[in-house]
Design a protein around this motif. Structure first.
Motif, mmCIF file in Angstrom:
data_model
loop_
_atom_site.group_PDB
_atom_site.id
_atom_site.type_symbol
_atom_site.label_atom_id
_atom_site.label_comp_id
_atom_site.label_asym_id
_atom_site.label_seq_id
_atom_site.Cartn_x
_atom_site.Cartn_y
_atom_site.Cartn_z
ATOM 1 N N SER A 1 -36.239 7.867 16.781
ATOM 2 C CA SER A 1 -35.968 8.900 15.796
ATOM 3 C C SER A 1 -36.904 8.703 14.604
ATOM 4 O O SER A 1 -37.571 7.662 14.481
ATOM 5 N N ASP B 1 -30.264 3.875 13.321
ATOM 6 C CA ASP B 1 -30.669 4.737 12.219
ATOM 7 C C ASP B 1 -30.088 4.219 10.919
ATOM 8 O O ASP B 1 -28.974 3.675 10.882
ATOM 9 N N ARG C 1 -38.997 11.832 18.572
ATOM 10 C CA ARG C 1 -38.332 11.232 19.723
ATOM 11 C C ARG C 1 -39.207 11.360 20.973
ATOM 12 O O ARG C 1 -39.340 10.402 21.748
ATOM 13 N N THR D 1 -37.410 16.003 14.337
ATOM 14 C CA THR D 1 -36.623 15.014 15.075
ATOM 15 C C THR D 1 -37.036 14.967 16.539
ATOM 16 O O THR D 1 -37.277 13.890 17.108
ATOM 17 N N ARG D 2 -37.120 16.115 17.167
ATOM 18 C CA ARG D 2 -37.480 16.170 18.588
ATOM 19 C C ARG D 2 -38.902 15.672 18.816
ATOM 20 O O ARG D 2 -39.177 14.976 19.800
#
Length: 290
Positions: free
Chosen positions: A217, A289, A211, A207-208
């Motif tokens: 995302s 999302d 991003r 996820t990080r």
């Protein structure tokens, strides 16, 4: 580079179509010096055509009718359909691909005679006036005065589109394998947790990384990727139901909603407007999302 499930290597774009013809472009040093400020021409591949990575000594503007054009520039993929063109600055290395039957147009601009300079690839609004002028400049019987007048108008009306058709690839070794797998098969429906398990890292790391690298995302990035692929499939004549199934959506209404989130309009309205629907948004802007 992306290797498809059929073992074919492609320049980091979509899976190569059967029967694709690969063309190579001479290096800039071997390319002709422009005799005019603008040189316009036309090619009709009629078969899926791929251009190996190359650059030009001149600025290039390309657009298509009856198909789509995809271009890879480093860690970005540009997908343009009817109503838009792609400006490629001189010296920028890029690969390209046109779908079967696409009517491919191109124009070259001499850097020392163009009164403007886009330093990065840019989407260009291909208005009827701009297309007509460039078609006019493809004639070989124009005298110098007529050509100069037309070129000056082109310089006045070339405008970058407010909509960017660029998909940012991660360029992060921790998650590049996910991007490559989804470029090969956008319908792959594995969840974030399943992708993380496949890579042997935590879902928080995935996820990080997405991003940080793309501004989106993982779910948003995959949604944008699927819409990019949908542009080509729809331009090739597939209906919404077929595209929805090809891209792994449970039902057409889900695909339509996803397309609207990214493009600001429905697939039907987008293509009815020749690719220039008034509500189209930047396809790399954040979406919800899902």
């Amino acid at each position: 580079m992306v290797r498809s499930s059929r073992g074919e290597v492609s320049p980091g774009m979509w899976r190569r179509e059967a029967g694709t013809v690969v063309r190579r472009v001479p290096p800039p040093a071997e390319q002709m010096t422009a005799p005019f400020a603008i040189i316009a021409g036309l090619q009709i591949p009629r078969v899926p055509t791929e251009w190996a990575p190359h650059s030009h000594a001149l600025h290039e503007l390309v657009w298509v009718r009856g198909g789509t054009l995809t271009s890879r520039v480093e860690d970005r993929i540009f997908t343009v359909s009817e109503g838009y063109g792609l400006w490629m600055p001189a010296g920028v290395v890029h690969g390209g691909r046109a779908t079967a039957g696409a009517c491919f147009h191109e124009a070259f601009f001499a850097p020392d005679r163009a009164p403007f300079a886009f330093e990065e690839p840019r989407a260009i609004a291909m208005t009827p006036l701009l297309e007509s002028l460039l078609t006019y400049l493809s004639r070989t019987d124009l005298d110098a005065a007529a050509r100069a007048r037309a070129e000056s108008v082109v310089f006045d009306v070339v405008e970058p589109s407010e909509h960017r058709f660029a998909l940012q690839l991660p360029g992060d070794p921790r998650i590049d394998a996910i991007a490559e797998a989804l470029l090969d098969d956008p319908a792959d429906g594995r969840s974030l947790e399943e992708w993380a398990q496949w890579l042997g890292i935590s879902d928080r790391t995935v996820t990080r990384a997405f991003r940080h690298a793309t501004g989106l995302s993982f779910a948003q990035w995959r949604q944008v990727l699927r819409v990019h692929r949908a542009l080509a499939l729809l331009a090739d004549g597939l209906d919404v139901t077929a595209v929805s199934e090809t891209l792994g959506y449970a039902q057409p209404s889900t695909f339509i909603a996803s397309f609207r989130r990214v493009m600001g309009t429905t697939p039907g309205a987008f293509f009815d407007a020749g690719g220039s629907g008034g509500g189209v948004r930047n396809p790399v802007s954040p979406v919800q999302d899902s």
